[in-house]
Design an enzyme around this catalytic site. Sequence first.
Site, PDB file in Angstrom:
ATOM      1  N   PRO A  89     -16.959 -43.192  68.553  1.00 27.89           N
ATOM      2  CA  PRO A  89     -18.236 -42.502  68.787  1.00 27.89           C
ATOM      3  C   PRO A  89     -18.103 -40.982  68.679  1.00 27.89           C
ATOM      4  O   PRO A  89     -19.105 -40.282  68.547  1.00 27.89           O
ATOM      5  CB  PRO A  89     -18.629 -42.912  70.208  1.00 27.89           C
ATOM      6  CG  PRO A  89     -17.755 -44.062  70.569  1.00 27.89           C
ATOM      7  CD  PRO A  89     -16.532 -43.987  69.702  1.00 27.89           C
ATOM      8  N   GLU A 116     -11.352 -48.509  76.824  1.00 26.22           N
ATOM      9  CA  GLU A 116     -12.068 -47.248  77.058  1.00 26.22           C
ATOM     10  C   GLU A 116     -11.725 -46.178  76.026  1.00 26.22           C
ATOM     11  O   GLU A 116     -12.393 -45.170  75.924  1.00 26.22           O
ATOM     12  CB  GLU A 116     -11.790 -46.751  78.479  1.00 26.22           C
ATOM     13  CG  GLU A 116     -12.762 -47.268  79.527  1.00 26.22           C
ATOM     14  CD  GLU A 116     -13.040 -48.764  79.452  1.00 26.22           C
ATOM     15  OE1 GLU A 116     -12.082 -49.557  79.385  1.00 26.22           O
ATOM     16  OE2 GLU A 116     -14.220 -49.130  79.456  1.00 26.22           O
ATOM     17  N   ARG A 153     -21.011 -53.235  49.149  1.00 24.13           N
ATOM     18  CA  ARG A 153     -22.184 -53.469  48.293  1.00 24.13           C
ATOM     19  C   ARG A 153     -22.361 -52.379  47.232  1.00 24.13           C
ATOM     20  O   ARG A 153     -23.135 -52.542  46.298  1.00 24.13           O
ATOM     21  CB  ARG A 153     -23.449 -53.673  49.124  1.00 24.13           C
ATOM     22  CG  ARG A 153     -23.879 -52.482  49.949  1.00 24.13           C
ATOM     23  CD  ARG A 153     -24.981 -52.875  50.905  1.00 24.13           C
ATOM     24  NE  ARG A 153     -26.097 -53.529  50.228  1.00 24.13           N
ATOM     25  CZ  ARG A 153     -26.969 -52.912  49.456  1.00 24.13           C
ATOM     26  NH1 ARG A 153     -26.859 -51.612  49.258  1.00 24.13           N
ATOM     27  NH2 ARG A 153     -27.944 -53.573  48.882  1.00 24.13           N
ATOM     28  N   ASP A 168     -31.736 -48.192  44.523  1.00 25.11           N
ATOM     29  CA  ASP A 168     -31.182 -47.621  45.749  1.00 25.11           C
ATOM     30  C   ASP A 168     -30.894 -46.146  45.565  1.00 25.11           C
ATOM     31  O   ASP A 168     -31.262 -45.329  46.397  1.00 25.11           O
ATOM     32  CB  ASP A 168     -29.872 -48.323  46.134  1.00 25.11           C
ATOM     33  CG  ASP A 168     -30.131 -49.586  46.936  1.00 25.11           C
ATOM     34  OD1 ASP A 168     -31.312 -49.884  47.184  1.00 25.11           O
ATOM     35  OD2 ASP A 168     -29.160 -50.260  47.296  1.00 25.11           O
TER      36      ASP A 168
END
Length: 251
Positions: A89, A116, A153, A168
Site C-alpha cells: 500500500p 502486518e 491482457r 482500449d
Amino acid sequence: MHLTVVTLFPDLVEALYAGGIAGRARERALIRTASVNPRDFTRDVHRTVDDRPYGGGPGMVMKVEPLLAAIAEAKGASPAGTPVVMMSPQGQPFDQALAREFAALPGLILVAGRYEGVDERALSAVDWEVSIGDYVLSGGELAAMVVMDAVIRLLPGAVGDAASCAQDSFWDGLLDCPHYTRPETHATGEVPAVLRSGDHEAIRRWRLQQSLGRTWLRRPGLLAGRELTREQDRLLQDFIDNLGIDDPACG
Ligand code: 6GU
C-alpha cells in the site's frame, strides 16, 4: 513473458490461471508462470517466516532471510532484465500506463507480503513498490493477481479480438462509453438510435463523446492534465451543453 510470484500462498495465485484470458495466455505459452514460497527457504524446524516487530506493537513481520532467499531464487529463474516488484500500500499507484510499461518487460517478479508487513531490509532486493489502491489488503496476493491480469491482457495474442485492444488504447485514459446488446427495446430503456444507424463515423463520435462526458462527470481528475483535440473539445462542450436535456439518466 515470465511471471513469478513470491508468496506463502501459491494456491491462491494459481486461481488466476483457472480460466479466462490469463488461463488461455498460459495455455498458448504467451506467458510462463512460477511461484516461489519463502517457507521453502527457512532453516528452522518450525519453518518460521514471521516474527514479532522490534519496538513492539500488534501483528507479525515477515522475516528478511527467507524472503531474500526466495527473491534470489526467483531472479535466478527469470530472464535478464526482470524487475522485482513489491506489492505494498506504500507503493506507486498502479495504473494503465504502468501496466503497459510492465507488459513490455521480459518478466516480472511480484512479491506478495503477508501479515502486518515485511522487514524493511527486504526492500534491498526490490526495484519497485506498487499499490493497487488506497485500501489495505490482508496480503499482496490479490494485488499481484490484479497486476498480472492487467499486464497479461496487453500481451499480443492474449485478447481474442485485436480490435478491442486498439479501442482500449484509442480511449486511453478516458472512461469507457456505454454498451448495448439485444434486445433493442426493454422496459428499462431503448438502445440509442445512433448505434442502430449503421453510420460508423456517427457511432465513433457518439462513443467518444460519451467517454469524454462520463469522464468529465465522474472522474474530472483524469481530464485535468490532458490536452483535448479540437474534435474532443467540441464533443465534450456539446455533451455539457446538453446535460439534463436529452440524458435520461439526469431526469
Ligand atoms: Cl499492493 N498490497 C497490500 N497488501 N495491500 C494493498 C495493496 C497492495 N494495494 C492496496 N492495498
